[in-house]
Design a protein around this motif. Sequence first.
Motif, mmCIF file in Angstrom:
data_model
loop_
_atom_site.group_PDB
_atom_site.id
_atom_site.type_symbol
_atom_site.label_atom_id
_atom_site.label_comp_id
_atom_site.label_asym_id
_atom_site.label_seq_id
_atom_site.Cartn_x
_atom_site.Cartn_y
_atom_site.Cartn_z
ATOM 1 N N TRP A 36 -58.750 -61.189 38.104
ATOM 2 C CA TRP A 36 -57.328 -61.056 38.342
ATOM 3 C C TRP A 36 -57.066 -61.437 39.916
ATOM 4 O O TRP A 36 -57.952 -61.247 40.697
ATOM 5 N N PHE A 37 -56.058 -62.277 40.013
ATOM 6 C CA PHE A 37 -55.645 -62.838 41.385
ATOM 7 C C PHE A 37 -54.278 -62.181 41.473
ATOM 8 O O PHE A 37 -53.479 -62.033 40.441
ATOM 9 N N ARG A 38 -53.672 -62.368 42.806
ATOM 10 C CA ARG A 38 -52.320 -62.046 43.030
ATOM 11 C C ARG A 38 -51.814 -62.677 44.255
ATOM 12 O O ARG A 38 -52.493 -63.279 45.088
ATOM 13 N N ALA A 49 -59.760 -58.618 41.438
ATOM 14 C CA ALA A 49 -61.077 -57.904 40.407
ATOM 15 C C ALA A 49 -61.377 -59.112 39.702
ATOM 16 O O ALA A 49 -60.928 -60.023 39.427
ATOM 17 N N ARG A 50 -62.921 -58.894 39.462
ATOM 18 C CA ARG A 50 -63.284 -59.717 38.273
ATOM 19 C C ARG A 50 -64.547 -58.607 37.419
ATOM 20 O O ARG A 50 -64.772 -57.901 37.831
ATOM 21 N N ILE A 51 -64.697 -59.102 36.335
ATOM 22 C CA ILE A 51 -65.760 -58.515 35.347
ATOM 23 C C ILE A 51 -66.088 -59.778 34.478
ATOM 24 O O ILE A 51 -65.925 -60.919 34.306
ATOM 25 N N PHE A 68 -57.570 -49.594 41.348
ATOM 26 C CA PHE A 68 -57.481 -50.464 39.915
ATOM 27 C C PHE A 68 -58.777 -50.501 39.455
ATOM 28 O O PHE A 68 -59.804 -50.323 39.780
ATOM 29 N N THR A 69 -58.553 -50.755 37.826
ATOM 30 C CA THR A 69 -59.663 -50.646 37.332
ATOM 31 C C THR A 69 -59.577 -51.936 36.205
ATOM 32 O O THR A 69 -58.679 -52.025 35.559
ATOM 33 N N ILE A 70 -60.474 -52.852 36.306
ATOM 34 C CA ILE A 70 -60.537 -54.189 35.557
ATOM 35 C C ILE A 70 -61.549 -53.861 33.972
ATOM 36 O O ILE A 70 -62.768 -52.933 34.460
ATOM 37 N N SER A 71 -61.208 -54.039 33.003
ATOM 38 C CA SER A 71 -61.820 -53.969 31.755
ATOM 39 C C SER A 71 -61.726 -54.929 30.867
ATOM 40 O O SER A 71 -60.752 -55.879 30.941
ATOM 41 N N ARG A 72 -62.584 -54.880 29.799
ATOM 42 C CA ARG A 72 -62.125 -56.056 28.927
ATOM 43 C C ARG A 72 -62.660 -55.541 27.452
ATOM 44 O O ARG A 72 -63.383 -54.408 27.225
#
Length: 119
Positions: A36-38, A49-51, A68-72
Amino acid sequence: QVQLVESGGGLVQAGDSLRLSCAASGRTFSMSTMGWFRQAPGKEREFVARISWSGPITYYADPVKGRFTISRDNAKNMVYLQMNNLQPDDTAVYYCAARYRAEGDYNYWGQGTQVTVSS
């Protein structure tokens, strides 16, 4: 080819939460990393963030750590960004991105979703 479509943006107040979603389609099995970028008005796009696609390895930019929390969800080809305690500085267009390699440039980008945080 991989197609990415973001959703979930909106207008919230400081301290609120939002969850962004990124729906991936196409050759998603070939992707190594999702990110994710902004980009805020008048500023350059920045990493959020990245995953890793195959394992729960995550990494966050300092401004969002702890909030923030990144998930997939591999079964659904979805990537999420849970954003808590949003602040006006988080106002930006948020982009989902995917890349073949564990490092380097991202190969595919979504169209972006607007997040606006009022004070």
